[in-house]
Scaffold this motif. Structure first.
Motif, PDB file in Angstrom:
ATOM      1  N   TYR A 291      36.041  50.973  31.705  1.00 33.52           N
ATOM      2  CA  TYR A 291      36.725  52.015  32.471  1.00 33.52           C
ATOM      3  C   TYR A 291      36.580  51.769  33.977  1.00 33.52           C
ATOM      4  CZ  TYR A 291      38.404  55.106  28.820  1.00 33.52           C
ATOM      5  OH  TYR A 291      39.121  55.640  27.772  1.00 33.52           O
ATOM      6  N   SER A 292      35.483  51.149  34.381  1.00 35.49           N
ATOM      7  CA  SER A 292      35.325  50.770  35.788  1.00 35.49           C
ATOM      8  C   SER A 292      36.324  49.683  36.161  1.00 35.49           C
ATOM      9  CB  SER A 292      33.898  50.277  36.045  1.00 35.49           C
ATOM     10  OG  SER A 292      32.956  51.301  35.806  1.00 35.49           O
ATOM     11  N   ILE A 293      36.498  48.712  35.262  1.00 34.03           N
ATOM     12  CA  ILE A 293      37.473  47.644  35.505  1.00 34.03           C
ATOM     13  C   ILE A 293      38.885  48.223  35.583  1.00 34.03           C
ATOM     14  CG2 ILE A 293      38.553  45.598  34.481  1.00 34.03           C
ATOM     15  CD1 ILE A 293      35.808  44.797  33.434  1.00 34.03           C
ATOM     16  N   ILE A 294      39.171  49.211  34.732  1.00 34.74           N
ATOM     17  CA  ILE A 294      40.483  49.863  34.774  1.00 34.74           C
ATOM     18  C   ILE A 294      40.725  50.484  36.151  1.00 34.74           C
ATOM     19  CG2 ILE A 294      41.812  51.829  33.886  1.00 34.74           C
ATOM     20  CD1 ILE A 294      40.643  51.242  31.129  1.00 34.74           C
ATOM     21  N   GLY A 295      39.682  51.052  36.735  1.00 32.04           N
ATOM     22  CA  GLY A 295      39.808  51.625  38.076  1.00 32.04           C
ATOM     23  C   GLY A 295      40.175  50.580  39.111  1.00 32.04           C
ATOM     24  N   PHE A 296      39.542  49.403  39.015  1.00 33.87           N
ATOM     25  CA  PHE A 296      39.881  48.308  39.929  1.00 33.87           C
ATOM     26  C   PHE A 296      41.329  47.861  39.721  1.00 33.87           C
ATOM     27  CE2 PHE A 296      35.172  47.440  40.043  1.00 33.87           C
ATOM     28  CZ  PHE A 296      35.028  47.692  41.392  1.00 33.87           C
ATOM     29  N   VAL A 297      41.757  47.853  38.456  1.00 32.96           N
ATOM     30  CA  VAL A 297      43.139  47.466  38.153  1.00 32.96           C
ATOM     31  C   VAL A 297      44.118  48.439  38.803  1.00 32.96           C
ATOM     32  CG1 VAL A 297      44.859  47.234  36.322  1.00 32.96           C
ATOM     33  CG2 VAL A 297      42.570  46.275  36.005  1.00 32.96           C
ATOM     34  N   PHE A 298      43.866  49.735  38.634  1.00 33.87           N
ATOM     35  CA  PHE A 298      44.738  50.743  39.241  1.00 33.87           C
ATOM     36  C   PHE A 298      44.742  50.621  40.766  1.00 33.87           C
ATOM     37  CE2 PHE A 298      44.374  53.415  35.267  1.00 33.87           C
ATOM     38  CZ  PHE A 298      45.724  53.384  34.985  1.00 33.87           C
ATOM     39  N   GLY A 299      43.574  50.359  41.336  1.00 35.49           N
ATOM     40  CA  GLY A 299      43.495  50.203  42.788  1.00 35.49           C
ATOM     41  C   GLY A 299      44.287  49.009  43.280  1.00 35.49           C
ATOM     42  N   SER A 300      44.259  47.933  42.498  1.00 38.43           N
ATOM     43  CA  SER A 300      44.955  46.713  42.899  1.00 38.43           C
ATOM     44  C   SER A 300      46.469  46.838  42.805  1.00 38.43           C
ATOM     45  CB  SER A 300      44.493  45.540  42.028  1.00 38.43           C
ATOM     46  OG  SER A 300      43.128  45.293  42.223  1.00 38.43           O
ATOM     47  N   ILE A 301      46.938  47.795  42.012  1.00 38.99           N
ATOM     48  CA  ILE A 301      48.383  47.990  41.892  1.00 38.99           C
ATOM     49  C   ILE A 301      49.006  48.282  43.255  1.00 38.99           C
ATOM     50  CG2 ILE A 301      50.131  49.597  41.004  1.00 38.99           C
ATOM     51  CD1 ILE A 301      48.554  49.723  38.403  1.00 38.99           C
ATOM     52  N   PHE A 302      48.244  48.944  44.124  1.00 35.92           N
ATOM     53  CA  PHE A 302      48.775  49.304  45.440  1.00 35.92           C
ATOM     54  C   PHE A 302      49.025  48.071  46.308  1.00 35.92           C
ATOM     55  CE2 PHE A 302      47.033  53.272  43.971  1.00 35.92           C
ATOM     56  CZ  PHE A 302      47.921  54.214  44.458  1.00 35.92           C
ATOM     57  N   ILE A 303      48.355  46.961  45.982  1.00 36.78           N
ATOM     58  CA  ILE A 303      48.620  45.718  46.703  1.00 36.78           C
ATOM     59  C   ILE A 303      49.969  45.154  46.292  1.00 36.78           C
ATOM     60  CG2 ILE A 303      47.767  43.388  47.193  1.00 36.78           C
ATOM     61  CD1 ILE A 303      45.030  44.273  46.276  1.00 36.78           C
ATOM     62  N   ILE A 304      50.318  45.372  45.034  1.00 35.78           N
ATOM     63  CA  ILE A 304      51.455  44.679  44.443  1.00 35.78           C
ATOM     64  C   ILE A 304      52.757  45.470  44.553  1.00 35.78           C
ATOM     65  CG2 ILE A 304      52.285  43.657  42.262  1.00 35.78           C
ATOM     66  CD1 ILE A 304      49.351  43.231  41.531  1.00 35.78           C
ATOM     67  N   ILE A 305      52.678  46.781  44.755  1.00 33.13           N
ATOM     68  CA  ILE A 305      53.900  47.585  44.845  1.00 33.13           C
ATOM     69  C   ILE A 305      54.763  47.094  46.009  1.00 33.13           C
ATOM     70  CG2 ILE A 305      54.837  49.891  45.289  1.00 33.13           C
ATOM     71  CD1 ILE A 305      52.375  51.059  43.954  1.00 33.13           C
ATOM     72  N   PRO A 306      56.003  46.705  45.749  1.00 26.81           N
ATOM     73  CA  PRO A 306      56.881  46.214  46.825  1.00 26.81           C
ATOM     74  C   PRO A 306      57.246  47.324  47.807  1.00 26.81           C
ATOM     75  CG  PRO A 306      57.727  45.629  44.633  1.00 26.81           C
ATOM     76  CD  PRO A 306      56.639  46.635  44.428  1.00 26.81           C
ATOM     77  N   ASN A 307      57.568  46.922  49.024  1.00 22.56           N
ATOM     78  CA  ASN A 307      57.984  47.893  50.038  1.00 22.56           C
ATOM     79  C   ASN A 307      59.373  48.449  49.755  1.00 22.56           C
ATOM     80  OD1 ASN A 307      55.600  47.530  51.501  1.00 22.56           O
ATOM     81  ND2 ASN A 307      56.438  45.734  52.541  1.00 22.56           N
ATOM     82  N   SER A 308      60.179  47.682  49.035  1.00 21.65           N
ATOM     83  CA  SER A 308      61.527  48.127  48.676  1.00 21.65           C
ATOM     84  C   SER A 308      61.926  47.440  47.371  1.00 21.65           C
ATOM     85  CB  SER A 308      62.521  47.777  49.791  1.00 21.65           C
ATOM     86  OG  SER A 308      62.557  46.373  50.005  1.00 21.65           O
ATOM     87  N   PHE A 309      63.039  47.890  46.799  1.00 15.28           N
ATOM     88  CA  PHE A 309      63.507  47.329  45.539  1.00 15.28           C
ATOM     89  C   PHE A 309      64.975  46.930  45.660  1.00 15.28           C
ATOM     90  CE2 PHE A 309      59.886  49.840  44.132  1.00 15.28           C
ATOM     91  CZ  PHE A 309      59.301  49.023  43.173  1.00 15.28           C
ATOM     92  N   SER A 310      65.333  45.909  44.915  1.00 16.05           N
ATOM     93  CA  SER A 310      66.734  45.528  44.775  1.00 16.05           C
ATOM     94  C   SER A 310      67.057  45.548  43.286  1.00 16.05           C
ATOM     95  CB  SER A 310      66.977  44.130  45.348  1.00 16.05           C
ATOM     96  OG  SER A 310      66.238  43.160  44.605  1.00 16.05           O
ATOM     97  N   LEU A 311      68.313  45.400  42.947  1.00 15.15           N
ATOM     98  CA  LEU A 311      68.696  45.392  41.537  1.00 15.15           C
ATOM     99  C   LEU A 311      67.993  44.260  40.795  1.00 15.15           C
ATOM    100  CD1 LEU A 311      70.405  46.408  39.185  1.00 15.15           C
ATOM    101  CD2 LEU A 311      72.270  44.916  39.985  1.00 15.15           C
ATOM    102  N   PHE A 312      67.920  43.090  41.429  1.00 12.18           N
ATOM    103  CA  PHE A 312      67.277  41.940  40.793  1.00 12.18           C
ATOM    104  C   PHE A 312      65.781  42.180  40.612  1.00 12.18           C
ATOM    105  CE2 PHE A 312      65.568  37.475  41.127  1.00 12.18           C
ATOM    106  CZ  PHE A 312      65.953  37.105  39.843  1.00 12.18           C
ATOM    107  N   SER A 313      65.145  42.783  41.614  1.00 12.97           N
ATOM    108  CA  SER A 313      63.706  43.041  41.513  1.00 12.97           C
ATOM    109  C   SER A 313      63.414  44.069  40.416  1.00 12.97           C
ATOM    110  CB  SER A 313      63.147  43.526  42.855  1.00 12.97           C
ATOM    111  OG  SER A 313      63.648  44.802  43.191  1.00 12.97           O
ATOM    112  N   ILE A 314      64.314  45.040  40.243  1.00 10.58           N
ATOM    113  CA  ILE A 314      64.152  46.025  39.170  1.00 10.58           C
ATOM    114  C   ILE A 314      64.260  45.346  37.805  1.00 10.58           C
ATOM    115  CG2 ILE A 314      65.192  48.047  38.063  1.00 10.58           C
ATOM    116  CD1 ILE A 314      65.972  49.015  40.865  1.00 10.58           C
ATOM    117  N   LEU A 315      65.191  44.406  37.700  1.00 13.09           N
ATOM    118  CA  LEU A 315      65.344  43.651  36.452  1.00 13.09           C
ATOM    119  C   LEU A 315      64.090  42.820  36.165  1.00 13.09           C
ATOM    120  CD1 LEU A 315      69.063  42.446  36.751  1.00 13.09           C
ATOM    121  CD2 LEU A 315      68.148  44.215  35.225  1.00 13.09           C
TER     122      LEU A 315
END
Length: 248
Positions: free
Chosen positions: A210-234
């Protein structure tokens, strides 16, 4: 740019957890000589993939990532989010779910966010020029924590020590005065943290996961793109589909 490049490395470690490889990877490394054939058969394709991937990332993919950040991040985001149900399934395989376990997720999640904040706001011009063997060894040892634990950045650790650019320059110039003590620290540190992780899995499996899951959730914020396009959504949907399929 450091943060964006790090997100790929972070995602790889997280995906090892999501696809159920992390614990087996830890045990195979530590028990490599106990059942050499079995462990070597498991580790060899992973090590080979990492080696090829490192060369690929260092040359072609790294330049493509700069140009197509949104697309790459969307794909990795889909892969990670699609594996979240698998994480909770793995975390609860030994004991039934308890709400108290979410406290460990929350603490590691906050710590992961704190590391991201540090990486975004640390003064990268800060560096230490007087480096002795013990200091460099310590840097390598602590840096190994970021190598072993998914979601923790080795980059921010080196920045905190004021040695990030010294480390990069040493790789480029092959400065053994820096690389040898740091490399020794990394090797010993990796072994130490692997032993620690296995101990935690063996004695506190649910709390550790469950601690590792917390790190995973925290790291998602690094990966979230600043914007999306149709191709990126696909690509996001493709990553989601692949991750869910692998989970099954």
């Amino acid at each position: 740019m450091v943060l964006e490049q790090y997100c790929l490395v972070s995602a790889v470690g997280i995906l090892c957890v999501i696809f159920g490889l992390y614990e087996k990877l830890v045990n195979s490394i530590l028990d490599i000589f106990k059942n050499f054939k079995k462990n070597f058969t498991f580790l060899f394709p992973i090590v080979l993939g990492i080696g090829i991937g490192f060369l690929f990332f260092s040359n072609i993919l790294n330049s493509y990532f700069v140009t197509y950040q949104i697309e790459f991040k969307s794909l990795f985001l889909g892969l990670i989010l699609g594996g979240i149900p698998s994480l909770f399934k793995q975390a609860n395989k030994e004991k039934k779910f308890k709400f108290s376990l979410l406290l460990y997720t929350f603490i590691s999640f906050c710590f992961g966010l704190f590391l991201i904040f540090l990486e975004k706001n640390l003064d990268t011009s800060f560096f230490i020029t007087e480096n002795n063997f013990l200091f460099l060894f310590l840097c390598g040892f602590v840096m190994s924590c970021g190598i072993i634990i998914p979601g923790i950045s080795s980059t921010v650790i080196l920045m905190c020590f004021g040695i990030y650019y010294t480390y990069l320059e040493s790789i480029c110039t092959f400065n053994l005065n820096v690389l040898l003590p740091m490399g020794l620290g990394i090797i010993i540190g990796c072994i130490t943290f692997l032993i620690l992780i296995r101990f935690l899995f063996k004695n506190f499996y649910s709390k550790t996961f469950y601690s590792i899951i917390g790190f995973v959730f925290g790291s998602i914020f690094i990966i979230i793109p600043n914007s999306f396009s149709l191709f990126s959504i696909l690509l996001f949907l493709l990553g989601l589909f692949i991750s869910l399929k692998i989970e099954k």
